[in-house]
Design an enzyme around this catalytic site. Sequence first.
Site, mmCIF file in Angstrom:
data_model
loop_
_atom_site.group_PDB
_atom_site.id
_atom_site.type_symbol
_atom_site.label_atom_id
_atom_site.label_comp_id
_atom_site.label_asym_id
_atom_site.label_seq_id
_atom_site.Cartn_x
_atom_site.Cartn_y
_atom_site.Cartn_z
ATOM 1 N N ARG A 1 0.852 -1.199 0.157
ATOM 2 C CA ARG A 1 -0.237 0.065 0.084
ATOM 3 C C ARG A 1 0.898 1.322 -0.039
ATOM 4 N NH1 ARG A 1 -5.724 -1.003 2.593
ATOM 5 N NH2 ARG A 1 -6.453 -0.692 0.318
ATOM 6 N N GLN B 1 -0.740 2.947 -5.472
ATOM 7 C CA GLN B 1 -2.164 3.609 -5.355
ATOM 8 C C GLN B 1 -3.126 3.615 -6.771
ATOM 9 O OE1 GLN B 1 -2.764 7.677 -3.641
ATOM 10 N NE2 GLN B 1 -1.887 6.801 -1.427
ATOM 11 N N ASP C 1 -4.381 0.028 -6.956
ATOM 12 C CA ASP C 1 -4.990 -0.673 -5.720
ATOM 13 C C ASP C 1 -6.364 -1.136 -6.001
ATOM 14 O OD1 ASP C 1 -5.742 -1.273 -3.303
ATOM 15 O OD2 ASP C 1 -4.974 0.459 -2.231
ATOM 16 N N SER D 1 -8.442 -0.645 -2.766
ATOM 17 C CA SER D 1 -9.117 0.594 -2.348
ATOM 18 C C SER D 1 -10.415 0.921 -3.253
ATOM 19 C CB SER D 1 -7.954 1.589 -2.528
ATOM 20 O OG SER D 1 -7.352 1.580 -1.667
ATOM 21 N N TYR E 1 -3.411 -1.198 8.127
ATOM 22 C CA TYR E 1 -4.462 -2.206 8.603
ATOM 23 C C TYR E 1 -4.448 -2.019 10.152
ATOM 24 C CZ TYR E 1 -5.533 -3.818 4.157
ATOM 25 O OH TYR E 1 -5.760 -3.851 2.819
#
Lengths: 366, 366
Positions: A121, A126, A129, A132, A225
């Site tokens: 991450r 991104q 991702d 997400s 997380y």
Amino acid sequence: MPITVAALRETAAGERRVAITPEMAKKLRGKGLRVLLEHDAGRAAGFPDSSYAEAEFADAAGVLAQADLLACVLPPDNAVFAGLREGSVVVGQLRPYGAADRVAALAAHKLTAFSLELLPRTTRAQAMDVLSSQAAVAGYRAMLIAAEASPKFFPMLTTAAGTIRPSKVLVIGAGVAGLQAIATARRLGAQTEGYDVRPETREQVESLGAKFLELGVSAAGSGGYARELSAEERAAQQQALAEHLKSIDVIVTTAAVPGRPAPKILTAAMVDGMKPGALIVDLAAEGGGNCELTRPGERVEHGGVVILGPLNLPAGAPLHASEMYARNVFNFVELLVHDGALQPDFNDELVARSCLSHAGETRFSA
Amino acid sequence: MPITVAALRETAAGERRVAITPEMAKKLRGKGLRVLLEHDAGRAAGFPDSSYAEAEFADAAGVLAQADLLACVLPPDNAVFAGLREGSVVVGQLRPYGAADRVAALAAHKLTAFSLELLPRTTRAQAMDVLSSQAAVAGYRAMLIAAEASPKFFPMLTTAAGTIRPSKVLVIGAGVAGLQAIATARRLGAQTEGYDVRPETREQVESLGAKFLELGVSAAGSGGYARELSAEERAAQQQALAEHLKSIDVIVTTAAVPGRPAPKILTAAMVDGMKPGALIVDLAAEGGGNCELTRPGERVEHGGVVILGPLNLPAGAPLHASEMYARNVFNFVELLVHDGALQPDFNDELVARSCLSHAGETRFSA
């Protein structure tokens, strides 16, 4: 011959997304790649074959026989891998945890497979991702489902016969899905609270105009997380939460730890204390649920409280979910192509960490 | 003996509302009236018997035998009227249009019946206006259903993989339901337009932040409703509309003329011209629908466009819909009670115009 980037019609139950959209087919062609799709691959997402100006079409066997790179949304049946040529690449959400047979099949057929859920991450990752982008859809849809199923209005309503108070909504877990759920509840005018064991999420929750629920337990973890809570911490969290839930109309839970069962946050006893007519939408149902009473894919009624455990929420908004997913895939495919050829650079951590199998070897263990 | 105001558990399919809420039971008691409910009358709305501190409970036959005034949400079976004593009062949405048998049964049993849909739309009647209060719920819920069923996001979404554009939503009919649907679409971040044949609605549509769609046809009518359009006007309206619909993602139609079939505004040819993945939610399905293709209570797919015809939308948010409904009923009951006795004043236009039957006579003809 240009590289052939391919996608099949997804076959998982209820799946309506597609890994390559017309927009992305055009961009792939712009990069000198050939796009080959199974007939009707995008139809359920709102993209009929006619909307792909830049793609060719074939039946599933024909697609697999010609594919250099197969993009998928969810993992296909292992039988599909046998249809691909040795050395071909597979990119998608391959759900490797607890699926050793799938990883073994990919290796056995000498496929180079990348599971996009495993991307680190980092800032560079991104744009690829998928967790997400699809979680944003899931959070939005979970809150819509909640608003629709609730016996109460979300917004305040002022009528000639008096005022209806806004609903009290609590979102548990303030990751991408949770934040999108909070934003949606706020848009709908509900009195909204967010809760997360990671105190650093407070600012994000508050930036959406919601209140951060303070229960006095912190579980900041690594990689974005939460870490798992100790038994003692969980008891303290649960007691404070149980008390608070007595006033709540709608709860959306979104707490997930990848590769593990969803943490049980809402106990049956907590639900017992809730108001009749209250509603829980458990976005973590696929991982077993954040509520003890959740049954994945079902509607449970418990003492007047309804608990919904919807599955595969992103598939319910397939057009936009596919658009985001296909962009993620495109950005990853760009990483793999050098000088018009598929040449994954295993020195790149994005490539290395997402790889499940290469040249007959397994590169992942759950 | 105080007057007994009563309510049964509603029995229409899917009906979850109740005509008397705990809040209203308390207010009725405060007026010196007795409240008598069938067991579980409010349960489906989120009001268990235990939440009515101020009410007594009995079985259905017991309730009817003691009721001086029976309040209902939807008309009960005609057999119910036989259980009431002569001279008793019935108040609710009695749906008299096309229901001559019901009106006759009320008169035959010498009941004094008031159908709240018939109240004039005057300032004084607003606090009793069940059409408005329930239409607000219907408009809100129709748009939630639309947002949930659409393959697209309503709001704009900015992600690391690029931007998702907001949906284009059109609401046809800018009455109470339409305005609430517009408000809900706006809350959810959609690019929203409202259309109505009554030009005076422009200001209300615009006050909600939506664009008023101009098609060059006006049909200002009386009593707050649109008049029916001429064939020529309708053709002009339809041609302009058909062209516009090609760019729309979601349509919610809300055009109703009381006591008549819903006007057909969307033709099959218009739907043919819409984008695959577009969605129509026809709030007028109960009156046959504003779209030619609508099938009441069903989901129709036509060339990639989905048409939903949901029925009895207010029953889906039964707690708040009941709260508003019960306040409307209370305000009307107050009109009927003088010095602790039920004494309807037929010189009051609210009483006179809503009356279906009194002292064995029918006072309504459709």
